[in-house]
Design an enzyme around this catalytic site. Sequence first.
Site, PDB file in Angstrom:
ATOM      1  N   TYR A 113      -9.221   4.736   8.071  1.00 53.60           N
ATOM      2  CA  TYR A 113      -9.413   4.960   9.510  1.00 53.60           C
ATOM      3  C   TYR A 113     -10.465   6.062   9.615  1.00 53.60           C
ATOM      4  O   TYR A 113     -10.275   7.138   9.042  1.00 53.60           O
ATOM      5  CB  TYR A 113      -8.132   5.467  10.181  1.00 53.60           C
ATOM      6  CG  TYR A 113      -7.007   4.444  10.262  1.00 53.60           C
ATOM      7  CD1 TYR A 113      -6.241   4.112   9.147  1.00 53.60           C
ATOM      8  CD2 TYR A 113      -6.700   3.831  11.472  1.00 53.60           C
ATOM      9  CE1 TYR A 113      -5.208   3.184   9.236  1.00 53.60           C
ATOM     10  CE2 TYR A 113      -5.665   2.899  11.572  1.00 53.60           C
ATOM     11  CZ  TYR A 113      -4.926   2.584  10.443  1.00 53.60           C
ATOM     12  OH  TYR A 113      -3.905   1.673  10.530  1.00 53.60           O
ATOM     13  N   TYR A 153       3.862   6.205  10.370  1.00 48.65           N
ATOM     14  CA  TYR A 153       3.010   5.078   9.973  1.00 48.65           C
ATOM     15  C   TYR A 153       3.796   4.017   9.197  1.00 48.65           C
ATOM     16  O   TYR A 153       3.692   2.828   9.476  1.00 48.65           O
ATOM     17  CB  TYR A 153       1.844   5.618   9.143  1.00 48.65           C
ATOM     18  CG  TYR A 153       0.728   4.626   8.912  1.00 48.65           C
ATOM     19  CD1 TYR A 153      -0.135   4.269   9.941  1.00 48.65           C
ATOM     20  CD2 TYR A 153       0.531   4.051   7.663  1.00 48.65           C
ATOM     21  CE1 TYR A 153      -1.173   3.363   9.727  1.00 48.65           C
ATOM     22  CE2 TYR A 153      -0.499   3.153   7.441  1.00 48.65           C
ATOM     23  CZ  TYR A 153      -1.346   2.815   8.482  1.00 48.65           C
ATOM     24  OH  TYR A 153      -2.361   1.920   8.268  1.00 48.65           O
ATOM     25  N   HIS A 168       0.845  -1.200   0.000  1.00 54.92           N
ATOM     26  CA  HIS A 168       0.000   0.000   0.000  1.00 54.92           C
ATOM     27  C   HIS A 168       0.877   1.245   0.000  1.00 54.92           C
ATOM     28  O   HIS A 168       1.779   1.371   0.820  1.00 54.92           O
ATOM     29  CB  HIS A 168      -0.904   0.011   1.232  1.00 54.92           C
ATOM     30  CG  HIS A 168      -2.030  -0.966   1.137  1.00 54.92           C
ATOM     31  ND1 HIS A 168      -3.096  -0.962   1.983  1.00 54.92           N
ATOM     32  CD2 HIS A 168      -2.255  -1.977   0.261  1.00 54.92           C
ATOM     33  CE1 HIS A 168      -3.935  -1.928   1.650  1.00 54.92           C
ATOM     34  NE2 HIS A 168      -3.438  -2.564   0.610  1.00 54.92           N
ATOM     35  N   PRO A 199      -3.757  -0.920  18.890  1.00 48.97           N
ATOM     36  CA  PRO A 199      -3.484  -1.316  17.498  1.00 48.97           C
ATOM     37  C   PRO A 199      -3.723  -0.230  16.452  1.00 48.97           C
ATOM     38  O   PRO A 199      -3.475  -0.459  15.267  1.00 48.97           O
ATOM     39  CB  PRO A 199      -4.442  -2.498  17.283  1.00 48.97           C
ATOM     40  CG  PRO A 199      -5.510  -2.327  18.296  1.00 48.97           C
ATOM     41  CD  PRO A 199      -4.907  -1.635  19.471  1.00 48.97           C
TER      42      PRO A 199
HETATM   43  P1  FAD Z   1       3.283 -12.950  20.768  1.00 50.85           P
HETATM   44  O1  FAD Z   1       2.874 -12.942  19.353  1.00 50.85           O
HETATM   45  O2  FAD Z   1       2.243 -12.753  21.811  1.00 50.85           O
HETATM   46  O3  FAD Z   1       4.018 -14.339  21.018  1.00 50.85           O
HETATM   47  C1  FAD Z   1       4.302 -14.828  22.300  1.00 50.85           C
HETATM   48  C2  FAD Z   1       4.339 -16.339  22.243  1.00 50.85           C
HETATM   49  O4  FAD Z   1       4.784 -16.839  23.499  1.00 50.85           O
HETATM   50  C3  FAD Z   1       2.960 -16.935  22.013  1.00 50.85           C
HETATM   51  O5  FAD Z   1       3.010 -17.833  20.921  1.00 50.85           O
HETATM   52  C4  FAD Z   1       2.635 -17.632  23.316  1.00 50.85           C
HETATM   53  O6  FAD Z   1       1.827 -18.773  23.109  1.00 50.85           O
HETATM   54  C5  FAD Z   1       4.020 -17.966  23.837  1.00 50.85           C
HETATM   55  N1  FAD Z   1       4.114 -18.127  25.301  1.00 50.85           N
HETATM   56  C6  FAD Z   1       3.553 -17.356  26.258  1.00 50.85           C
HETATM   57  N2  FAD Z   1       3.861 -17.802  27.478  1.00 50.85           N
HETATM   58  C7  FAD Z   1       4.658 -18.897  27.286  1.00 50.85           C
HETATM   59  C8  FAD Z   1       5.291 -19.804  28.166  1.00 50.85           C
HETATM   60  N3  FAD Z   1       5.170 -19.687  29.500  1.00 50.85           N
HETATM   61  N4  FAD Z   1       6.025 -20.828  27.657  1.00 50.85           N
HETATM   62  C9  FAD Z   1       6.154 -20.963  26.306  1.00 50.85           C
HETATM   63  N5  FAD Z   1       5.566 -20.122  25.423  1.00 50.85           N
HETATM   64  C10 FAD Z   1       4.833 -19.104  25.904  1.00 50.85           C
HETATM   65  N6  FAD Z   1      -0.977  -5.608  16.489  1.00 50.85           N
HETATM   66  C11 FAD Z   1      -1.223  -4.845  15.433  1.00 50.85           C
HETATM   67  O7  FAD Z   1      -0.292  -4.151  14.986  1.00 50.85           O
HETATM   68  N7  FAD Z   1      -2.471  -4.845  14.832  1.00 50.85           N
HETATM   69  C12 FAD Z   1      -3.503  -5.644  15.300  1.00 50.85           C
HETATM   70  O8  FAD Z   1      -4.590  -5.649  14.748  1.00 50.85           O
HETATM   71  C13 FAD Z   1      -3.277  -6.456  16.417  1.00 50.85           C
HETATM   72  N8  FAD Z   1      -4.249  -7.256  16.916  1.00 50.85           N
HETATM   73  C14 FAD Z   1      -3.988  -8.029  18.023  1.00 50.85           C
HETATM   74  C15 FAD Z   1      -4.993  -8.843  18.567  1.00 50.85           C
HETATM   75  C16 FAD Z   1      -4.732  -9.605  19.720  1.00 50.85           C
HETATM   76  C17 FAD Z   1      -5.842 -10.475  20.314  1.00 50.85           C
HETATM   77  C18 FAD Z   1      -3.456  -9.559  20.327  1.00 50.85           C
HETATM   78  C19 FAD Z   1      -3.178 -10.379  21.590  1.00 50.85           C
HETATM   79  C20 FAD Z   1      -2.453  -8.769  19.763  1.00 50.85           C
HETATM   80  C21 FAD Z   1      -2.709  -7.992  18.625  1.00 50.85           C
HETATM   81  N9  FAD Z   1      -1.723  -7.177  18.039  1.00 50.85           N
HETATM   82  C22 FAD Z   1      -1.973  -6.408  16.982  1.00 50.85           C
HETATM   83  C23 FAD Z   1      -0.388  -7.120  18.541  1.00 50.85           C
HETATM   84  C24 FAD Z   1       0.565  -8.050  17.789  1.00 50.85           C
HETATM   85  O9  FAD Z   1      -0.101  -9.198  17.370  1.00 50.85           O
HETATM   86  C25 FAD Z   1       1.681  -8.343  18.760  1.00 50.85           C
HETATM   87  O10 FAD Z   1       2.341  -7.108  19.037  1.00 50.85           O
HETATM   88  C26 FAD Z   1       2.704  -9.374  18.288  1.00 50.85           C
HETATM   89  O11 FAD Z   1       2.103 -10.641  18.230  1.00 50.85           O
HETATM   90  C27 FAD Z   1       3.898  -9.401  19.255  1.00 50.85           C
HETATM   91  O12 FAD Z   1       4.719 -10.477  18.978  1.00 50.85           O
HETATM   92  P2  FAD Z   1       5.514 -11.208  20.131  1.00 50.85           P
HETATM   93  O13 FAD Z   1       6.325 -12.243  19.435  1.00 50.85           O
HETATM   94  O14 FAD Z   1       6.183 -10.223  20.997  1.00 50.85           O
HETATM   95  O15 FAD Z   1       4.406 -11.868  21.072  1.00 50.85           O
HETATM   96  C1  PHB Z   2      -5.214  -5.149  10.350  1.00 54.57           C
HETATM   97  O1  PHB Z   2      -5.213  -5.276   9.116  1.00 54.57           O
HETATM   98  O2  PHB Z   2      -5.546  -6.082  11.103  1.00 54.57           O
HETATM   99  C2  PHB Z   2      -4.840  -3.845  10.938  1.00 54.57           C
HETATM  100  C3  PHB Z   2      -4.359  -2.846  10.120  1.00 54.57           C
HETATM  101  C4  PHB Z   2      -4.036  -1.623  10.667  1.00 54.57           C
HETATM  102  C5  PHB Z   2      -4.177  -1.407  12.022  1.00 54.57           C
HETATM  103  C6  PHB Z   2      -4.651  -2.409  12.835  1.00 54.57           C
HETATM  104  C7  PHB Z   2      -4.989  -3.638  12.290  1.00 54.57           C
HETATM  105  O3  PHB Z   2      -3.866  -0.197  12.542  1.00 54.57           O
END
Ligand code: FAD
Ligand code: PHB
Length: 393
Positions: free
Chosen positions: A203, A387, A74, A295
């Site tokens: 948005y 962004y 995009h 988010p």
């Molecule tokens: P995570 O992806 O959370 O990975 C952590 C991993 O550790 C998981 O797989 C978990 O199962 C594992 N874990 C936890 N505890 C243990 C343990 N004790 N032992 C072994 N493994 C363990 N960001 C955006 O930019 N846009 C969005 O729309 C958006 N939507 C989201 C929706 C939800 C429901 C959530 C929870 C987050 C969302 N986010 C979004 C944020 C984004 O997905 C996260 O910032 C990203 O996943 C961070 O990556 P990470 O690897 O730090 O953590």
């Molecule tokens: C998404 O595509 O899930 C998305 C995109 C932009 C955002 C948050 C979520 O700011």
Amino acid sequence: MKISTRIGIVGAGPAGLTLGLLLQRAGIDCIILEHRSREYVENRTRAGLLEQNTVDLFNELNVSGRLQREGLQHHGVNLSFDGMRIRIPFDELTGGRCITIYGQQEVIKDLVKANLERGVPVYFEADATRIEDIGTNSPKIVYTQNNETHVLECDFVVGCDGYHGISRSSMPKDSYSEFVKEYPFSWLGILANATPATDELIYAYHERGFALHSLRSNKVSRLYLQVENNEKLENWSDERIWDELQIRLSDSGNFRVNRGEIFEKAITPMRSFMIDNMQHGRLFIAGDAAHIVPPTGGKGLNLAVADIRLLAEAMVTWFRKGNNDLLGSYSQDCLRRIWRAQDFSNFMTYLFHKQAPHGSFEYYLQRSRFNYIGQSKAQATTIAENYVGLKDI
Ligand code: FAD
Ligand code: PHB
């Protein structure tokens, strides 16, 4: 059973899996422990927006074949307020940088596959229960798998275990300060088999609340609605969701949302969370384990990957040259980018969410902030560069 490796990684999210690949490339052994199953992590619906920096790193790691084919580049984003729409052109304002839309679960599938193919051990359904001896040169992760307890001994532990993981609470309480902001609204997000009605994200502020039109492919739409914090999913029939999206995303023209079968629905709370130190002894933490952003700026996944880029470089420097400097400055180096993303995510959240009565003083401030984006190239540039993601910070 006792096993050992150089780097013990807790969590196979974007942070842990990217670290696995960077360490493997440098010839440093690591083991990734993930308490969920492979199928579960590969199907967990979350983010979708990849910054240029993130895509660049995945290219460099040779894990972007499918992303390049299926991801949608995009070159702009639409911002809307009371039906008035402004387009922010990234190309013109950021010197040709762009974002890519590609679902987080697709990223996870690609990263898991590459780790396994390249010989990085990823232990699924391995639940880390304790992190010990982080003040010594041989920290340990105690974990359970198939009802048996194991100990993983390593040189360093990296906590990539998300907000609810165990690594942050394994650091002494007095080694960091916490900052928390809970927002008085949540997001109801859907995935639908519906041709996106827009090529670029929208948005939108509306007096009934925020709405976001995003997408996953030419056939799948991803949309969000601002809802009350205690809202229940059962109050939102598919028809009510589509009606509300249509109202909130309407513009001064004839914009129509394309409806289709909704195959996923979830409500996510909005939170900003920070700690001001991401390391204690031989334990380093990264990604959501250390920080959460609302988010609205699309930053969560990208910040996790940015932390890991710095941490991997610091670890490789330590292993190759015995030089501690980058490990020592890891926290501070990450925090500059994280605070910037916290501010931008908070700014976007307050710009587009309904938080005060329509027609109140706060509403007029919000509207003036929006109008200024259309009036000032400087303000539009500020939004565009934050962004798409700042290159160096
Ligand atoms: P995570 O992806 O959370 O990975 C952590 C991993 O550790 C998981 O797989 C978990 O199962 C594992 N874990 C936890 N505890 C243990 C343990 N004790 N032992 C072994 N493994 C363990 N960001 C955006 O930019 N846009 C969005 O729309 C958006 N939507 C989201 C929706 C939800 C429901 C959530 C929870 C987050 C969302 N986010 C979004 C944020 C984004 O997905 C996260 O910032 C990203 O996943 C961070 O990556 P990470 O690897 O730090 O953590
Ligand atoms: C998404 O595509 O899930 C998305 C995109 C932009 C955002 C948050 C979520 O700011």
